[in-house]
Design a protein around this motif. Structure first.
Motif, PDB file in Angstrom:
ATOM      1  N   LEU A  38     -12.101 -32.607  43.501  1.00  0.00           N
ATOM      2  CA  LEU A  38     -12.832 -31.342  43.463  1.00  0.00           C
ATOM      3  C   LEU A  38     -14.319 -31.592  43.650  1.00  0.00           C
ATOM      4  CD1 LEU A  38     -11.327 -29.503  40.348  1.00  0.00           C
ATOM      5  CD2 LEU A  38     -10.822 -29.036  42.754  1.00  0.00           C
ATOM      6  N   THR A  39     -14.983 -30.650  44.291  1.00  0.00           N
ATOM      7  CA  THR A  39     -16.438 -30.639  44.295  1.00  0.00           C
ATOM      8  C   THR A  39     -16.898 -29.904  43.036  1.00  0.00           C
ATOM      9  OG1 THR A  39     -16.616 -28.508  45.434  1.00  0.00           O
ATOM     10  CG2 THR A  39     -16.497 -30.513  46.828  1.00  0.00           C
ATOM     11  N   THR A  41     -18.704 -27.201  42.877  1.00  0.00           N
ATOM     12  CA  THR A  41     -18.531 -25.761  43.071  1.00  0.00           C
ATOM     13  C   THR A  41     -17.066 -25.361  42.928  1.00  0.00           C
ATOM     14  OG1 THR A  41     -20.428 -25.818  44.559  1.00  0.00           O
ATOM     15  CG2 THR A  41     -19.135 -23.804  44.547  1.00  0.00           C
ATOM     16  N   GLN A  42     -16.159 -26.196  43.413  1.00  0.00           N
ATOM     17  CA  GLN A  42     -14.732 -25.925  43.226  1.00  0.00           C
ATOM     18  C   GLN A  42     -14.375 -25.980  41.737  1.00  0.00           C
ATOM     19  OE1 GLN A  42     -12.991 -28.979  45.647  1.00  0.00           O
ATOM     20  NE2 GLN A  42     -13.420 -27.906  47.566  1.00  0.00           N
ATOM     21  N   TYR A  43     -14.946 -26.946  41.038  1.00  0.00           N
ATOM     22  CA  TYR A  43     -14.691 -27.105  39.597  1.00  0.00           C
ATOM     23  C   TYR A  43     -15.138 -25.880  38.808  1.00  0.00           C
ATOM     24  CZ  TYR A  43     -15.470 -29.068  34.884  1.00  0.00           C
ATOM     25  OH  TYR A  43     -15.498 -29.293  33.530  1.00  0.00           O
ATOM     26  N   THR A  45     -15.594 -22.921  39.870  1.00  0.00           N
ATOM     27  CA  THR A  45     -14.739 -21.802  40.285  1.00  0.00           C
ATOM     28  C   THR A  45     -13.438 -21.824  39.486  1.00  0.00           C
ATOM     29  OG1 THR A  45     -15.702 -21.793  42.499  1.00  0.00           O
ATOM     30  CG2 THR A  45     -13.544 -20.736  42.236  1.00  0.00           C
ATOM     31  N   VAL A  74     -15.165 -22.377  49.681  1.00  0.00           N
ATOM     32  CA  VAL A  74     -14.687 -22.996  48.445  1.00  0.00           C
ATOM     33  C   VAL A  74     -13.273 -22.504  48.146  1.00  0.00           C
ATOM     34  CG1 VAL A  74     -15.051 -23.119  45.942  1.00  0.00           C
ATOM     35  CG2 VAL A  74     -17.005 -23.303  47.496  1.00  0.00           C
ATOM     36  N   THR A  77     -10.607 -23.844  50.572  1.00  0.00           N
ATOM     37  CA  THR A  77     -10.226 -25.224  50.257  1.00  0.00           C
ATOM     38  C   THR A  77      -9.316 -25.270  49.030  1.00  0.00           C
ATOM     39  OG1 THR A  77     -12.285 -26.041  51.206  1.00  0.00           O
ATOM     40  CG2 THR A  77     -11.106 -27.529  49.725  1.00  0.00           C
ATOM     41  N   LEU A  78      -9.649 -24.502  47.994  1.00  0.00           N
ATOM     42  CA  LEU A  78      -8.806 -24.475  46.794  1.00  0.00           C
ATOM     43  C   LEU A  78      -7.419 -23.934  47.121  1.00  0.00           C
ATOM     44  CD1 LEU A  78     -11.376 -23.294  44.100  1.00  0.00           C
ATOM     45  CD2 LEU A  78     -10.335 -25.571  44.314  1.00  0.00           C
TER      46      LEU A  78
END
Length: 147
Positions: A38-39, A41-43, A45, A74, A77-78
């Motif tokens: 995870l990046t 920003t993904q985290y 989110t 984002v 990708t998730l």
């Protein structure tokens, strides 16, 4: 004459320590998040979705202080990773709903120890951390109100 330019000194820029701290904190997260693929920003989110559940993109953006242009890649990708689904709202096709999948919920278990690990990286007492959090949110709310 030198006083005229005092405001331009780096030591007088509140934005600089905010920027530098944010950059360093995100850098400290990286090894923990890399293990989850995870990046940052993904985290964050995923954190919002774990806490509040399914919601639309606009609501998610408000929690994260991100616009849909930043959030869209984002979320894509998730979704590709199988952690969320994105569907158009049945009543209003302009609204995009975001929902956690079972895999997305399982990821929460793997991420549960990250806040504790990060807390050890930041040399603040509990009271200092709460005070800093309160001050930073006070600034964020002012920015939000002015838009």
């Amino acid at each position: 004459m030198a006083e005229t330019y005092d405001a331009l000194k780096l030591e007088n820029q509140l934005c600089f320590p905010l920027y530098a701290c944010a950059k360093e904190v995100v850098r400290k997260y990286k090894p923990y998040l890399d293990s989850l693929d995870l990046t940052y920003t993904q985290y964050i989110t995923m954190i919002v979705l774990w806490e509040y559940g399914d919601m639309n993109v606009k609501e998610l953006g408000k929690y994260l202080f991100l616009d849909s242009g930043t959030l869209t890649p984002v979320l894509k990708t998730l979704e590709q990773k199988g952690y969320i689904t994105r569907t158009r709202d049945g009543d209003d096709e302009r609204v995009l709903d975001v929902a956690l999948t079972a895999e997305g919920m399982k990821l929460r278990e793997q991420a549960a120890d990250i806040p504790g690990k990060m807390g050890k990286c930041i040399n603040l007492s509990g009271d200092e951390a709460k005070q800093l959090y309160t001050l930073l949110y006070k600034v964020l709310v002012v920015f939000e109100e002015k838009e």
